[in-house]
Design an enzyme around this catalytic site. Structure first.
Site, PDB file in Angstrom:
ATOM      1  N   GLU A  43       0.824  -1.212   0.000  1.00  0.00           N
ATOM      2  CA  GLU A  43       0.000   0.000   0.000  1.00  0.00           C
ATOM      3  C   GLU A  43       0.860   1.265   0.000  1.00  0.00           C
ATOM      4  O   GLU A  43       0.531   2.250  -0.658  1.00  0.00           O
ATOM      5  CB  GLU A  43      -0.936   0.011   1.218  1.00  0.00           C
ATOM      6  CG  GLU A  43      -2.086  -0.971   1.118  1.00  0.00           C
ATOM      7  CD  GLU A  43      -2.976  -0.720  -0.095  1.00  0.00           C
ATOM      8  OE1 GLU A  43      -3.210   0.448  -0.427  1.00  0.00           O
ATOM      9  OE2 GLU A  43      -3.397  -1.696  -0.730  1.00  0.00           O
ATOM     10  N   CYS A 202     -12.581   2.495 -15.178  1.00  0.00           N
ATOM     11  CA  CYS A 202     -12.981   3.903 -15.130  1.00  0.00           C
ATOM     12  C   CYS A 202     -11.717   4.759 -15.267  1.00  0.00           C
ATOM     13  O   CYS A 202     -11.324   5.484 -14.360  1.00  0.00           O
ATOM     14  CB  CYS A 202     -13.703   4.205 -13.819  1.00  0.00           C
ATOM     15  SG  CYS A 202     -14.498   5.823 -13.830  1.00  0.00           S
ATOM     16  N   CYS A 209     -17.080   2.203 -20.132  1.00  0.00           N
ATOM     17  CA  CYS A 209     -18.368   2.197 -19.443  1.00  0.00           C
ATOM     18  C   CYS A 209     -19.201   0.963 -19.785  1.00  0.00           C
ATOM     19  O   CYS A 209     -19.986   0.496 -18.951  1.00  0.00           O
ATOM     20  CB  CYS A 209     -19.142   3.465 -19.771  1.00  0.00           C
ATOM     21  SG  CYS A 209     -18.290   4.950 -19.204  1.00  0.00           S
ATOM     22  N   CYS A 212     -18.478  -1.663 -17.303  1.00  0.00           N
ATOM     23  CA  CYS A 212     -18.481  -1.239 -15.900  1.00  0.00           C
ATOM     24  C   CYS A 212     -19.728  -1.739 -15.168  1.00  0.00           C
ATOM     25  O   CYS A 212     -20.850  -1.605 -15.669  1.00  0.00           O
ATOM     26  CB  CYS A 212     -18.410   0.282 -15.831  1.00  0.00           C
ATOM     27  SG  CYS A 212     -18.461   0.907 -14.148  1.00  0.00           S
ATOM     28  N   CYS A 218     -24.707   5.325 -13.246  1.00  0.00           N
ATOM     29  CA  CYS A 218     -23.592   6.289 -13.172  1.00  0.00           C
ATOM     30  C   CYS A 218     -23.992   7.618 -13.810  1.00  0.00           C
ATOM     31  O   CYS A 218     -24.357   7.680 -14.988  1.00  0.00           O
ATOM     32  CB  CYS A 218     -22.373   5.713 -13.888  1.00  0.00           C
ATOM     33  SG  CYS A 218     -21.037   6.903 -14.036  1.00  0.00           S
TER      34      CYS A 218
END
Ligand code: SF4
Length: 366
Positions: A43, A202, A209, A212, A218
């Site tokens: 991370e 995205c 899209c 997605c 959205c």
């Protein structure tokens, strides 16, 4: 559009989890473990850096420091070579301090609570939530750059995403999604899914899209506003700086300088750097060298997040008129030891650029 008025809020997280299982990433090296140490390491490395760049660094780092204890007991000089080239070196210094703090104050075990994780060096709210979600399955919202893009588009949030007001809205939306989700939500899959969706689907330009899982509700897709969101940050006038760097070689050794722990390239080894030609010439005299005998090499432009640095390198080879006494922060480093030194990427590039010259003396920088 308000998050709590959104018609599909309760389906959001489940759709992400389902998509992650079908189309998300499952083979990243840090996904094989629930041990917070490698999760935390990944991370931190992934802040500001792409997955494809991080993988090699992550594996090399873990091979050298396989446990939190190994990292905590190392010196900063031992750690920095394993970060050299990744940039944003404050991350490496904080990583080291964090390992020492976890070893001393938490008995070598990362705390489980996000509020405790956030107290550790280099761990912000989103990173703490990601560690807690991946390692312990904690139900906590994340909000990195990729995730911000998904949320601003899905909820139609305008305004600079780095501004306090928009940040608050974004975190509210992320929390609303979690509040509306199934109590048994797989937090690791959901968190990974959000990251994967932001980086692979995205995307900044031309988001996919059609693929997605959020496309039914959205805002950006329904209104064809993908190109407007997130709202671009106001452009700052780009700052430019110039400097000279000295590549001084003597008897197969190069003079390097240890950078102060704060500031750019903090804690790394770099070439001696000067603001102008006078300062360079004076420093050379002090080292028993004459810059007039030096060779000006091709300039290099290095772009930092907040300014551009124009580097003019000068190469000078001994014999020096006297034995040069380096300052306390300087050291002569053998050419064959340079590959293992913690050098910033542009300095490594410059030194590789003098390979041909050094090669004529029988030495090469691999
Ligand atoms: S539908 Fe398109 S714009 Fe909306 S979240 Fe999905 S990929 Fe992004």
């Amino acid at each position: 559009m308000l998050a709590n008025a959104h018609p599909a809020l309760e389906d959001f997280a489940a759709a992400i989890v389902h998509w992650q299982q079908q189309a998300g990433r499952h083979d990243l090296p840090w996904q094989t473990s629930r041990d917070p140490y490698p999760i935390w390491l990944s991370e931190i490395m992934l802040q500001q850096t792409q997955v494809s760049t991080v993988i090699n660094y992550y594996q090399r780092f873990l091979a050298r420091f396989p446990t939190l204890q190994a990292l905590a007991h190392a010196t900063q000089d031992e750690v920095m070579p394993y970060w050299a080239g990744l940039g944003y070196y404050a991350r490496a210094r904080n990583l080291h301090r964090c390992a020492q703090q976890v070893a001393e104050q938490w008995g070598g075990q990362f705390p489980r609570e996000v509020c405790d994780l956030q107290q550790l060096p280099g761990i912000g709210r989103s990173t703490a939530a990601a560690i807690a979600a991946f390692a312990y399955g904690e139900r906590q919202a994340i909000m990195d750059g990729n995730v911000k893009r998904v949320f601003t588009r899905y909820f139609g949030l305008y305004g600079n995403p780095a501004s306090r007001a928009v940040e608050i809205e974004l975190w509210d939306c992320a929390q609303s999604v979690l509040d509306a989700a199934d109590p048994k939500l797989d937090m690791a899959a959901y968190t990974q899914g959000l990251m994967d969706l932001g980086s692979g689907c995205c995307t900044r330009s031309r988001p996919s899209c059609e693929q997605c899982p959020l496309n039914t509700w959205c805002y950006a897709r329904l209104e064809s506003r993908q190109h407007e969101l997130p709202t671009p940050k106001p452009k700052k006038a780009g700052r430019e700086r110039q400097c000279k760097m000295l590549i001084l070689e003597q008897n197969g050794k190069i003079l390097l300088e240890h950078r102060p722990s704060r500031g750019i390239w903090g804690g790394l080894w770099s070439l001696p750097q000067y603001d102008d030609q006078h300062a360079l010439a004076d420093a050379c005299l002090g080292l028993g060298a004459d810059i007039e005998q030096g060779q000006k090499m091709a300039s290099l432009l290095h772009v930092f997040s907040h300014f551009k640095l124009h580097i003019e390198p000068w190469y000078l080879r001994g014999p020096l008129t006297r034995v040069a006494e380096p300052s306390p922060e300087q050291a002569w480093v053998a050419v064959e030891d340079l590959p293992g030194a913690a050098l910033p990427a542009p300095v490594r590039k410059l030194l590789c650029g003098i390979n041909e010259i050094i090669g004529s003396a029988g030495k090469h920088i691999p």
